[in-house]
Scaffold this motif. Sequence first.
Motif, PDB file in Angstrom:
ATOM      1  N   ALA A  69     -11.929   2.329  -1.165  1.00  0.00           N
ATOM      2  CA  ALA A  69     -13.322   1.975  -0.910  1.00  0.00           C
ATOM      3  C   ALA A  69     -14.108   3.177  -0.391  1.00  0.00           C
ATOM      4  N   VAL A  70     -13.520   3.944   0.522  1.00  0.00           N
ATOM      5  CA  VAL A  70     -14.202   5.102   1.103  1.00  0.00           C
ATOM      6  C   VAL A  70     -13.238   6.279   1.155  1.00  0.00           C
ATOM      7  N   ILE A  71     -13.681   7.408   0.608  1.00  0.00           N
ATOM      8  CA  ILE A  71     -12.940   8.663   0.715  1.00  0.00           C
ATOM      9  C   ILE A  71     -13.917   9.687   1.284  1.00  0.00           C
ATOM     10  N   ALA A  72     -13.605  10.232   2.450  1.00  0.00           N
ATOM     11  CA  ALA A  72     -14.497  11.207   3.082  1.00  0.00           C
ATOM     12  C   ALA A  72     -13.704  12.010   4.096  1.00  0.00           C
ATOM     13  N   GLU A  73     -14.278  13.122   4.510  1.00  0.00           N
ATOM     14  CA  GLU A  73     -13.658  13.854   5.607  1.00  0.00           C
ATOM     15  C   GLU A  73     -13.962  13.165   6.934  1.00  0.00           C
ATOM     16  N   LYS A  74     -15.226  12.740   7.122  1.00  0.00           N
ATOM     17  CA  LYS A  74     -15.620  12.073   8.363  1.00  0.00           C
ATOM     18  C   LYS A  74     -16.443  10.842   8.010  1.00  0.00           C
ATOM     19  N   LEU A  75     -16.092   9.701   8.606  1.00  0.00           N
ATOM     20  CA  LEU A  75     -16.827   8.453   8.416  1.00  0.00           C
ATOM     21  C   LEU A  75     -17.335   7.987   9.769  1.00  0.00           C
ATOM     22  N   THR A  76     -18.664   7.818   9.887  1.00  0.00           N
ATOM     23  CA  THR A  76     -19.286   7.300  11.103  1.00  0.00           C
ATOM     24  C   THR A  76     -19.904   5.954  10.772  1.00  0.00           C
ATOM     25  N   LEU A  77     -19.533   4.922  11.542  1.00  0.00           N
ATOM     26  CA  LEU A  77     -20.081   3.585  11.380  1.00  0.00           C
ATOM     27  C   LEU A  77     -20.948   3.291  12.593  1.00  0.00           C
ATOM     28  N   ASP A  78     -22.269   3.285  12.394  1.00  0.00           N
ATOM     29  CA  ASP A  78     -23.243   2.992  13.445  1.00  0.00           C
ATOM     30  C   ASP A  78     -23.975   1.733  12.989  1.00  0.00           C
ATOM     31  N   TYR A  79     -23.279   0.596  13.098  1.00  0.00           N
ATOM     32  CA  TYR A  79     -23.685  -0.630  12.417  1.00  0.00           C
ATOM     33  C   TYR A  79     -23.543  -1.811  13.357  1.00  0.00           C
ATOM     34  N   ASN A  80     -24.501  -2.707  13.318  1.00  0.00           N
ATOM     35  CA  ASN A  80     -24.428  -3.945  14.095  1.00  0.00           C
ATOM     36  C   ASN A  80     -24.199  -5.097  13.133  1.00  0.00           C
ATOM     37  N   GLY A  81     -23.053  -5.722  13.241  1.00  0.00           N
ATOM     38  CA  GLY A  81     -22.744  -6.836  12.353  1.00  0.00           C
ATOM     39  C   GLY A  81     -21.289  -6.805  11.930  1.00  0.00           C
ATOM     40  N   THR A  82     -21.059  -7.134  10.668  1.00  0.00           N
ATOM     41  CA  THR A  82     -19.701  -7.233  10.127  1.00  0.00           C
ATOM     42  C   THR A  82     -19.579  -6.334   8.904  1.00  0.00           C
ATOM     43  N   ILE A  83     -18.535  -5.537   8.867  1.00  0.00           N
ATOM     44  CA  ILE A  83     -18.246  -4.697   7.702  1.00  0.00           C
ATOM     45  C   ILE A  83     -16.825  -5.011   7.234  1.00  0.00           C
ATOM     46  N   ASN A  84     -16.684  -5.331   5.947  1.00  0.00           N
ATOM     47  CA  ASN A  84     -15.380  -5.494   5.310  1.00  0.00           C
ATOM     48  C   ASN A  84     -15.205  -4.345   4.326  1.00  0.00           C
ATOM     49  N   ILE A  85     -14.149  -3.560   4.515  1.00  0.00           N
ATOM     50  CA  ILE A  85     -13.881  -2.411   3.648  1.00  0.00           C
ATOM     51  C   ILE A  85     -12.558  -2.697   2.938  1.00  0.00           C
ATOM     52  N   VAL A  86     -12.622  -2.801   1.592  1.00  0.00           N
ATOM     53  CA  VAL A  86     -11.513  -3.336   0.806  1.00  0.00           C
ATOM     54  C   VAL A  86     -11.154  -2.374  -0.324  1.00  0.00           C
ATOM     55  N   GLY A  87      -9.865  -2.060  -0.457  1.00  0.00           N
ATOM     56  CA  GLY A  87      -9.400  -1.271  -1.597  1.00  0.00           C
ATOM     57  C   GLY A  87      -9.377  -2.106  -2.862  1.00  0.00           C
ATOM     58  N   GLY A  88      -9.513  -1.449  -4.002  1.00  0.00           N
ATOM     59  CA  GLY A  88      -9.487  -2.142  -5.293  1.00  0.00           C
ATOM     60  C   GLY A  88      -8.084  -2.617  -5.661  1.00  0.00           C
ATOM     61  N   ARG A  89      -8.019  -3.682  -6.460  1.00  0.00           N
ATOM     62  CA  ARG A  89      -6.744  -4.235  -6.939  1.00  0.00           C
ATOM     63  C   ARG A  89      -6.150  -3.314  -7.992  1.00  0.00           C
ATOM     64  N   GLY A  90      -4.845  -3.154  -7.948  1.00  0.00           N
ATOM     65  CA  GLY A  90      -4.169  -2.412  -9.009  1.00  0.00           C
ATOM     66  C   GLY A  90      -4.185  -3.204 -10.302  1.00  0.00           C
ATOM     67  N   GLY A  91      -4.229  -2.501 -11.434  1.00  0.00           N
ATOM     68  CA  GLY A  91      -4.224  -3.159 -12.734  1.00  0.00           C
ATOM     69  C   GLY A  91      -2.874  -3.812 -13.022  1.00  0.00           C
ATOM     70  N   HIS A  92      -2.887  -4.871 -13.805  1.00  0.00           N
ATOM     71  CA  HIS A  92      -1.657  -5.576 -14.167  1.00  0.00           C
ATOM     72  C   HIS A  92      -0.972  -4.860 -15.333  1.00  0.00           C
ATOM     73  N   GLY A  93       0.362  -4.833 -15.295  1.00  0.00           N
ATOM     74  CA  GLY A  93       1.122  -4.299 -16.415  1.00  0.00           C
ATOM     75  C   GLY A  93       1.182  -5.306 -17.551  1.00  0.00           C
ATOM     76  N   SER A  94       1.356  -4.813 -18.774  1.00  0.00           N
ATOM     77  CA  SER A  94       1.430  -5.723 -19.922  1.00  0.00           C
ATOM     78  C   SER A  94       2.884  -6.104 -20.213  1.00  0.00           C
ATOM     79  N   LYS A  95       3.043  -7.191 -20.953  1.00  0.00           N
ATOM     80  CA  LYS A  95       4.359  -7.740 -21.296  1.00  0.00           C
ATOM     81  C   LYS A  95       5.110  -6.779 -22.214  1.00  0.00           C
ATOM     82  N   GLY A  96       6.430  -6.757 -22.033  1.00  0.00           N
ATOM     83  CA  GLY A  96       7.283  -5.971 -22.925  1.00  0.00           C
ATOM     84  C   GLY A  96       7.522  -6.695 -24.243  1.00  0.00           C
TER      85      GLY A  96
END
Length: 183
Positions: A69-96
């Motif tokens: 979700a976030v790639i950085a050297e420095k991350l500053t969160l100056d926020y009032n409320g709720t933050i959800n930071i979520v990585g993406g789902r890996g892709g599904h493999g196909s059938k053999g």
Amino acid sequence: ETEHKDVGMKLTLDFHGTNKFIGVGNQGGSPIGMHKNVTITGEGTLEIKGSDGADGEGSGVSGTNGGSAVIAEKLTLDYNGTINIVGGRGGHGSKGNDGGTNVAGTNGGNGGNGGNAVSVDELLIKTNATITFIGGNGGNGGNGGKGGDGRGSTQDGDRTDGKKGGIVHVLTSQARARLVLDE
């Protein structure tokens, strides 16, 4: 694998109300990627999510990894409320492939790994926000092909599911907020 390039020195994002900032496509991209210094300000509810990996196409093809979700050297969160930071789902493999007479089924493709929620060198949280970091789910491995009839090697192929993404990778942190690390 997606190549990330340094796109700038400083990025400031100001959100108010209910917002979603989500990576697009299926190449495991990051909506906030490779800035030196990222600051997120504002108030309300915010979701930041890496894009999902691509599903394998064809016989026994692996899914690609989800994006952070976030790639950085420095991350500053100056926020009032709720933050959800979520990585993406890996892709599904196909059938053999299914086996034939006296032929074993082939392995299904591996599931891609889930993306990390945050990958930063330094994290600074300045306000009383509730921040949840969730690693992306790994993709399901493709089912192995069904073994063929007859004598000889006729077993079903194997499958391997992708791994859940890391919650957070931080080298140093100064936090005054409530952090929730969701496994």
